[in-house]
Design a protein around this motif. Structure first.
Motif, mmCIF file in Angstrom:
data_model
loop_
_atom_site.group_PDB
_atom_site.id
_atom_site.type_symbol
_atom_site.label_atom_id
_atom_site.label_comp_id
_atom_site.label_asym_id
_atom_site.label_seq_id
_atom_site.Cartn_x
_atom_site.Cartn_y
_atom_site.Cartn_z
ATOM 1 N N GLN A 329 1.130 -1.106 0.103
ATOM 2 C CA GLN A 329 -0.248 0.207 -0.232
ATOM 3 C C GLN A 329 0.751 1.204 0.051
ATOM 4 O OE1 GLN A 329 -2.213 -0.116 3.408
ATOM 5 N NE2 GLN A 329 -0.378 0.619 4.982
ATOM 6 N N GLY A 330 -0.029 2.308 -0.944
ATOM 7 C CA GLY A 330 0.315 3.698 -0.336
ATOM 8 C C GLY A 330 1.682 4.091 -1.787
ATOM 9 N N TYR A 331 1.960 3.071 -2.474
ATOM 10 C CA TYR A 331 3.306 3.430 -3.318
ATOM 11 C C TYR A 331 2.318 4.351 -4.247
ATOM 12 C CZ TYR A 331 5.535 -0.921 -2.222
ATOM 13 O OH TYR A 331 5.817 -1.720 -1.045
ATOM 14 N N VAL A 332 3.291 5.093 -4.989
ATOM 15 C CA VAL A 332 2.918 6.305 -6.234
ATOM 16 C C VAL A 332 4.235 5.301 -7.418
ATOM 17 C CG1 VAL A 332 2.656 7.884 -4.766
ATOM 18 C CG2 VAL A 332 4.659 7.632 -5.581
ATOM 19 N N SER A 333 3.435 6.088 -8.678
ATOM 20 C CA SER A 333 3.909 5.797 -9.752
ATOM 21 C C SER A 333 5.448 6.516 -9.680
ATOM 22 C CB SER A 333 3.281 5.892 -10.737
ATOM 23 O OG SER A 333 2.444 5.173 -10.753
ATOM 24 N N PRO A 334 6.485 6.191 -10.804
ATOM 25 C CA PRO A 334 7.870 7.198 -10.784
ATOM 26 C C PRO A 334 7.137 8.411 -11.786
ATOM 27 C CG PRO A 334 7.866 5.501 -11.208
ATOM 28 C CD PRO A 334 6.527 5.216 -11.263
ATOM 29 N N PRO A 335 7.775 9.885 -11.219
ATOM 30 C CA PRO A 335 7.524 11.132 -11.824
ATOM 31 C C PRO A 335 7.477 10.869 -13.551
ATOM 32 C CG PRO A 335 9.161 11.508 -10.235
ATOM 33 C CD PRO A 335 8.978 10.031 -10.866
ATOM 34 N N LYS A 336 6.607 11.386 -13.826
ATOM 35 C CA LYS A 336 6.670 11.370 -15.725
ATOM 36 C C LYS A 336 7.049 12.031 -16.054
ATOM 37 C CE LYS A 336 1.993 8.760 -15.609
ATOM 38 N NZ LYS A 336 0.286 9.542 -16.211
ATOM 39 N N VAL A 337 7.758 12.284 -17.301
ATOM 40 C CA VAL A 337 8.725 13.253 -18.065
ATOM 41 C C VAL A 337 8.251 13.489 -19.174
ATOM 42 C CG1 VAL A 337 10.963 14.158 -19.078
ATOM 43 C CG2 VAL A 337 10.632 12.761 -16.758
ATOM 44 N N ALA A 338 7.329 14.695 -19.498
ATOM 45 C CA ALA A 338 7.116 14.789 -21.271
ATOM 46 C C ALA A 338 7.739 16.202 -21.949
ATOM 47 C CB ALA A 338 6.060 15.229 -20.726
ATOM 48 N N PHE A 339 8.614 16.459 -22.687
ATOM 49 C CA PHE A 339 8.660 16.961 -23.488
ATOM 50 C C PHE A 339 7.132 17.376 -24.548
ATOM 51 C CE2 PHE A 339 11.557 13.901 -22.399
ATOM 52 C CZ PHE A 339 12.737 15.085 -21.516
ATOM 53 N N VAL A 340 7.291 18.961 -24.347
ATOM 54 C CA VAL A 340 6.136 19.905 -24.760
ATOM 55 C C VAL A 340 7.137 20.415 -26.342
ATOM 56 C CG1 VAL A 340 4.182 21.259 -24.947
ATOM 57 C CG2 VAL A 340 5.026 19.959 -23.171
ATOM 58 N N PRO A 341 6.566 20.253 -27.477
ATOM 59 C CA PRO A 341 7.523 21.252 -28.604
ATOM 60 C C PRO A 341 6.978 21.887 -28.786
ATOM 61 C CG PRO A 341 5.829 19.405 -29.579
ATOM 62 C CD PRO A 341 5.972 19.490 -28.005
ATOM 63 N N ALA A 342 7.695 23.241 -29.295
ATOM 64 C CA ALA A 342 8.324 24.849 -28.581
ATOM 65 C C ALA A 342 7.348 25.237 -30.043
ATOM 66 C CB ALA A 342 9.547 25.603 -29.079
ATOM 67 N N PRO A 343 5.851 26.914 -29.113
ATOM 68 C CA PRO A 343 5.140 27.647 -29.750
ATOM 69 C C PRO A 343 5.671 27.622 -31.146
ATOM 70 C CG PRO A 343 5.314 27.529 -27.589
ATOM 71 C CD PRO A 343 6.039 26.715 -28.032
ATOM 72 N N GLY A 344 5.026 27.213 -32.389
ATOM 73 C CA GLY A 344 5.441 27.625 -33.685
ATOM 74 C C GLY A 344 6.285 27.055 -34.399
ATOM 75 N N PHE A 345 6.586 25.945 -33.941
ATOM 76 C CA PHE A 345 7.554 24.576 -34.385
ATOM 77 C C PHE A 345 6.348 23.778 -34.987
ATOM 78 C CE2 PHE A 345 10.243 27.708 -32.794
ATOM 79 C CZ PHE A 345 11.781 28.355 -33.492
ATOM 80 N N PRO A 346 7.041 23.051 -36.160
ATOM 81 C CA PRO A 346 6.627 21.894 -36.334
ATOM 82 C C PRO A 346 6.970 20.597 -35.033
ATOM 83 C CG PRO A 346 8.328 22.089 -37.244
ATOM 84 C CD PRO A 346 8.142 23.059 -37.156
ATOM 85 N N ALA A 347 5.797 19.929 -34.559
ATOM 86 C CA ALA A 347 6.096 18.407 -33.841
ATOM 87 C C ALA A 347 7.418 17.637 -34.284
ATOM 88 C CB ALA A 347 5.153 17.595 -33.879
ATOM 89 N N PRO A 348 8.544 16.831 -33.539
ATOM 90 C CA PRO A 348 9.451 16.209 -33.797
ATOM 91 C C PRO A 348 8.863 14.873 -34.532
ATOM 92 C CG PRO A 348 8.337 16.192 -31.701
ATOM 93 C CD PRO A 348 8.043 16.769 -32.395
#
Length: 587
Positions: A329-348
């Motif tokens: 009990q009491g477990y949490v998932s690891p932190p999530k890391v998200a890379f958000v594309p820079a505004p005005g540039f195409p998605a990778p």
């Protein structure tokens, strides 16, 4: 470049704990933090059984770090003096010998293998035109190994096992393969090849042949004695001058200081409503003795308590699944890391993926497990979740890109309240060692992290390492790009940002826009062993990593286990935190 505040505070804490003055020990503490972030975390998470690192920067001696076990069953800890199978990193020793022969005027890069008729006999017409350079830069048009023999098909020089000994598969067997084979286009689609160079295709056999040519008597037919000749040449021209006493085909040290290779199973925990719901098999592993003798499974981190699990082993010695015995009990998932594309540039074209590294309730770094592709501008990194008790302060960071990929995440604020990531560590099975084959010049040396750090310094031209002129010239010749690793080998037609093939080395091109110098690298992978050497010559930076976990046969210059991931993270950390990363090189 100033260090990010989170790194500064952690470095300061290390200095205080060690009683050192900041002026004299700041770089040493920073290197310790880099090693912990990228090396120790691999052992803690169960991704590696043992890891050894050397971090190299200008103006100071290499810094050595070791974590985990060299031999788990004997409780032998990993160390910088442990003998280790470096696999295909052997190739860059062979190409340095070639470079020295070029420098001395004894051979030429454009010399065809047909120039050695007494040694090699005759070849088919196109094979006869293969040059020494094409053997070394993987444009000769041959596969990594000869095909396997079977009952219906036994072509000349075929292999009865994947890695036979020199008595089971001799130099004559090896030569017979080349005498009867013809270069091909081995990149899909496979049209017939009419001229050389062939499209790039990584090959153990071609560099193995090169090494035997270097070591053979030119006036006699190729025999197993050529391997002894290669060893003698290696000792005379590289190992002796650099005092690399612990590098050889066969380790001279005692078995207690020799690493075993492991293919341990890896499991990914699944948390539902604070309980451990399941463990998914990510890597099945190998070397587990029987279903009646399953490995131990240790569960730690995640801020919870009470979870227990067992592993199931199949008849082939691999883990087939996990059973959660107690959900806890009491477990949490690891932190999530998200890379958000820079505004005005195409998605990778391919998004990057990262895993947060946590220490003392803070995020201290990010392991980039997939660097992505097609980033025209640096994305924003966003951290979420992973707090012990569900309450905390999110970390912030800055992303650095190179050649369209996410290279590094500098932590500006490590946040607070993060739980150590939930990890599942599965004990490894029996350890592996690998046979020395006749193509040993392509992948069979044993070495130590200390010896390889000396080799890396020699390749960088670091002050304090005496390098004979011929060896220095050998490095320069071998580390010059010769071919594109794309479908067309011509450098002039090579797409931007694609890996370049040197003589066994590979080069990540310079990113002039983001001021990231070229990186020269070589990996190695044998069963249970993973090795990487990465150099940034323009800044005098280098990294050597050994990991005795889940290595496998190298098929190209892509990842062959944990070592390349650790090395890349560590080198970019050195560059951005110590080497003035992101700015033009000093004039």
């Amino acid at each position: 470049m100033m260090m990010a505040s989170a790194w500064r505070s952690l470095v300061a804490s290390l200095l205080i704990a060690g009683g050192a003055s900041p002026a004299s020990a700041d770089n040493a503490a920073l290197m310790t933090l880099i090693a912990q972030t990228f090396g120790k975390s691999a052992v803690d998470s169960g991704a590696a059984v043992g890891v050894g690192l050397a971090l190299i920067a200008p103006g100071q001696a290499p810094a050595f770090f070791s974590y985990g076990y060299a031999n788990k069953s004997a409780n032998v800890l990993f160390g910088s003096d442990v003998s280790f199978e470096i696999g295909s990193v052997t190739k860059v020793f062979t190409t340095n010998l070639l470079g020295q022969a070029i420098y001395g005027g004894r051979l030429a890069l454009n010399q065809p293998i047909s120039a050695f008729p007494r040694m090699l006999g005759s070849f088919k017409p196109l094979t006869a035109k293969v040059t020494l350079a094409e053997l070394a830069d993987f444009t000769a048009g041959f596969p990594s190994l000869a095909p396997n023999c079977n009952e219906k098909n036994q072509p000349p020089g075929c292999l009865k096992t994947d890695r036979p000994s020199t008595s089971e598969y001799t130099a004559q067997d090896f030569l017979r393969y080349f005498q009867n084979a013809t270069p091909q286009n081995l990149q899909p689609p496979p049209p017939s090849l009419k001229a050389l160079p062939a499209p790039y295709f990584y090959s153990d056999f071609t560099v193995g042949l090169l090494g035997l040519i270097l070591g053979a008597n030119p006036n006699g037919l190729l025999s197993n004695a050529a391997l002894k000749g290669w060893e003698a040449l290696l000792q005379k021209q590289i190992l002796g001058p650099l005092n690399m006493r612990d590098t050889a085909l066969y380790p001279s040290t005692s078995s207690s200081s020799t690493a075993l290779g492991y293919q341990q199973a890896i499991g990914a925990p699944v948390v539902v409503n604070g309980a451990l719901s399941a463990i998914n098999v990510v890597v099945a592993g190998a070397g587990y003795r029987s279903p009646a003798d399953p490995p131990k499974v240790a569960i730690s981190g995640g801020a919870g308590v009470g979870a227990q699990a067992t592993a199931q082993v199949g008849g082939n010695g691999s883990v087939t699944g996990f059973t959660v015995v107690q959900a806890g009990q009491g477990y949490v998932s690891p932190p999530k890391v998200a890379f958000v594309p820079a505004p005005g540039f195409p998605a990778p074209s391919s998004p990057a993926k990262g895993e947060a590294v946590v220490s003392g309730g803070k995020i201290i770094g990010v392991n980039i497990v997939e660097h992505g592709a097609g980033y025209a501008a640096a994305p924003t990194v966003v951290f979420s979740g992973g707090f012990g008790g569900g309450v905390g302060r999110n970390a912030t960071g800055t992303v650095q890109i190179a050649n369209g990929e996410v290279a590094f995440v500098g932590i500006a604020d490590g946040g607070d309240g993060y739980a150590l990531p939930l990890s599942v560590v599965v004990d490894p099975g029996d350890g592996f060692t690998n046979v020395v084959p006749i193509w040993a010049p392509a992948g069979a040396l044993h070495s130590t992290v200390q010896n390889m750090a000396t080799f890396a310094q020699a390749a960088l031209g670091s002050p304090g390492v005496l390098v004979p002129p011929a060896m220095a010239a050998g490095f320069k010749i071998a580390q010059t790009p010769r071919a594109c690793t794309g479908q067309k080998p011509s450098l002039s037609k090579c797409p931007a940002n694609i890996l370049l093939s040197d003589l066994a080395w590979a080069t990540i091109p310079e990113d002039k826009v983001n001021h990231v110098p070229a990186i020269v690298l070589k990996n190695g992978g044998l069963t249970g062993f993973s090795t990487q050497i990465m150099l940034m010559p323009a800044r005098g930076l280098g990294v050597v990593v050994f990991a005795n976990s889940n290595g496998n046969q190298v098929s190209d210059n892509k990842s062959t286990g944990e070592a390349p991931l650790i090395a890349r993270g560590a080198l970019y950390a050195l560059f951005y935190q110590l080497g003035g990363g992101g700015a033009s090189a000093p004039r």
